[in-house]
Design a protein around this motif. Structure first.
Motif, mmCIF file in Angstrom:
data_model
loop_
_atom_site.group_PDB
_atom_site.id
_atom_site.type_symbol
_atom_site.label_atom_id
_atom_site.label_comp_id
_atom_site.label_asym_id
_atom_site.label_seq_id
_atom_site.Cartn_x
_atom_site.Cartn_y
_atom_site.Cartn_z
ATOM 1 N N SER A 1 10.741 8.927 6.795
ATOM 2 C CA SER A 1 10.434 7.510 7.037
ATOM 3 C C SER A 1 9.952 6.872 5.742
ATOM 4 O O SER A 1 9.257 7.520 4.953
ATOM 5 C CB SER A 1 9.333 7.376 8.101
ATOM 6 N N PRO A 2 10.296 5.612 5.500
ATOM 7 C CA PRO A 2 9.853 4.956 4.265
ATOM 8 C C PRO A 2 8.325 4.883 4.183
ATOM 9 O O PRO A 2 7.653 4.440 5.112
ATOM 10 C CB PRO A 2 10.455 3.551 4.376
ATOM 11 N N ALA A 3 7.800 5.362 3.052
ATOM 12 C CA ALA A 3 6.358 5.333 2.787
ATOM 13 C C ALA A 3 6.125 4.320 1.667
ATOM 14 O O ALA A 3 6.676 4.464 0.569
ATOM 15 C CB ALA A 3 5.864 6.714 2.381
ATOM 16 N N LEU A 4 5.329 3.301 1.948
ATOM 17 C CA LEU A 4 5.058 2.239 0.984
ATOM 18 C C LEU A 4 4.273 2.802 -0.190
ATOM 19 O O LEU A 4 3.171 3.324 -0.015
ATOM 20 C CB LEU A 4 4.286 1.111 1.668
ATOM 21 N N ALA A 5 4.823 2.659 -1.389
ATOM 22 C CA ALA A 5 4.194 3.222 -2.587
ATOM 23 C C ALA A 5 2.808 2.643 -2.836
ATOM 24 O O ALA A 5 1.921 3.348 -3.296
ATOM 25 C CB ALA A 5 5.102 3.007 -3.796
ATOM 26 N N GLY A 6 2.561 1.380 -2.531
ATOM 27 C CA GLY A 6 1.279 0.756 -2.816
ATOM 28 C C GLY A 6 0.315 0.687 -1.646
ATOM 29 O O GLY A 6 -0.731 0.043 -1.746
ATOM 30 N N ALA A 7 0.621 1.371 -0.539
ATOM 31 C CA ALA A 7 -0.267 1.332 0.631
ATOM 32 C C ALA A 7 -1.571 2.066 0.338
ATOM 33 O O ALA A 7 -1.626 2.937 -0.537
ATOM 34 C CB ALA A 7 0.425 1.968 1.839
ATOM 35 N N LEU A 8 -2.610 1.732 1.081
ATOM 36 C CA LEU A 8 -3.885 2.432 0.939
ATOM 37 C C LEU A 8 -3.736 3.911 1.260
ATOM 38 O O LEU A 8 -4.344 4.770 0.626
ATOM 39 C CB LEU A 8 -4.935 1.813 1.861
ATOM 40 N N VAL A 9 -2.918 4.204 2.261
ATOM 41 C CA VAL A 9 -2.631 5.569 2.693
ATOM 42 C C VAL A 9 -1.316 5.522 3.460
ATOM 43 O O VAL A 9 -0.918 4.465 3.965
ATOM 44 C CB VAL A 9 -3.799 6.128 3.562
ATOM 45 N N ASN A 10 -0.604 6.619 3.517
ATOM 46 C CA ASN A 10 0.612 6.728 4.324
ATOM 47 C C ASN A 10 0.388 7.838 5.344
ATOM 48 O O ASN A 10 0.012 8.946 4.965
ATOM 49 C CB ASN A 10 1.842 7.090 3.488
ATOM 50 N N PHE A 11 0.606 7.528 6.620
ATOM 51 C CA PHE A 11 0.536 8.527 7.687
ATOM 52 C C PHE A 11 1.960 8.769 8.160
ATOM 53 O O PHE A 11 2.537 7.933 8.856
ATOM 54 C CB PHE A 11 -0.314 8.022 8.864
ATOM 55 N N ASP A 12 2.526 9.897 7.788
ATOM 56 C CA ASP A 12 3.894 10.257 8.145
ATOM 57 C C ASP A 12 3.851 10.997 9.478
ATOM 58 O O ASP A 12 3.131 12.000 9.606
ATOM 59 C CB ASP A 12 4.477 11.136 7.045
ATOM 60 N N CYS A 13 4.592 10.503 10.476
ATOM 61 C CA CYS A 13 4.408 10.987 11.855
ATOM 62 C C CYS A 13 5.712 11.271 12.581
ATOM 63 O O CYS A 13 6.736 10.659 12.314
ATOM 64 C CB CYS A 13 3.675 9.923 12.673
ATOM 65 N N ARG A 14 5.596 12.166 13.569
ATOM 66 C CA ARG A 14 6.637 12.369 14.574
ATOM 67 C C ARG A 14 6.123 11.782 15.887
ATOM 68 O O ARG A 14 4.968 12.016 16.254
ATOM 69 C CB ARG A 14 6.921 13.853 14.768
#
Length: 172
Positions: free
Chosen positions: A106-119
């Protein structure tokens, strides 16, 4: 039962972190702006995300079964507006920022505070919305800023955006 307008007016007083929720896979690449995101449990690490079933991106999320929650920093208000603009295609939306991916793709925003990659491990239909229960499989947290703290977050309160920062330090 409470009238819809009274409920919406009351909910406008509930502050919510502004997030871009993204997905990619067989159902296509899609994303939307959401404040209806929260932690469910830390064992196993699980979030919930709510999405209107009539949204044009709903099919992509249900078909892909994965998503990334990208909480925005205060400087990313315009990106929130881009991802809530129904007139823009997915390609137009994603062109406004830099993206990477983690475990699910899933696309993870490079400038986000944090990325939560989920199923997405479970879905419930409640009224007009789907509630996705999302098991976190990977996390990438943004580095601290020049003062040793990450940038402040972007929240939505009383039908307006607000930037958290130095003036909003935690109370003792």
């Amino acid at each position: 039962m409470v009238e819809v307008s009274r409920f919406r007016n009351g909910m406008s007083m509930l502050t919510g972190a502004v997030n871009i929720i993204t997905t990619a896979g067989p159902g296509g690449r899609a994303g939307f702006t959401a404040t209806a995101v929260c932690s469910v449990t830390d064992q196993p690490p699980t979030l919930l995300v709510c999405l209107n079933q009539s949204s044009f991106v709903h099919r992509a999320f249900t078909e892909n079964g994965v998503l990334c929650v990208n909480p925005l920093c205060g400087a990313q208000q315009s990106l929130s507006e881009v991802f809530s603009n129904r007139a823009l295609s997915a390609d137009e939306r994603f062109a406004h920022a830099d993206w990477t991916s983690l475990e699910t793709g899933s696309p993870a925003l490079a400038g986000a505070l944090v990325n939560f990659d989920c199923r997405i491990v479970d879905t419930h239909s409640v009224g007009t919305h789907s509630v996705f229960y999302c098991q976190v499989v990977d996390i990438r947290q943004r580095d601290a800023g020049p003062e040793g703290r990450p940038d402040g977050g972007l929240v939505y309160f009383n039908r307006a955006y607000h930037r958290l920062g130095d003036a909003s330090r935690a109370l003792p």
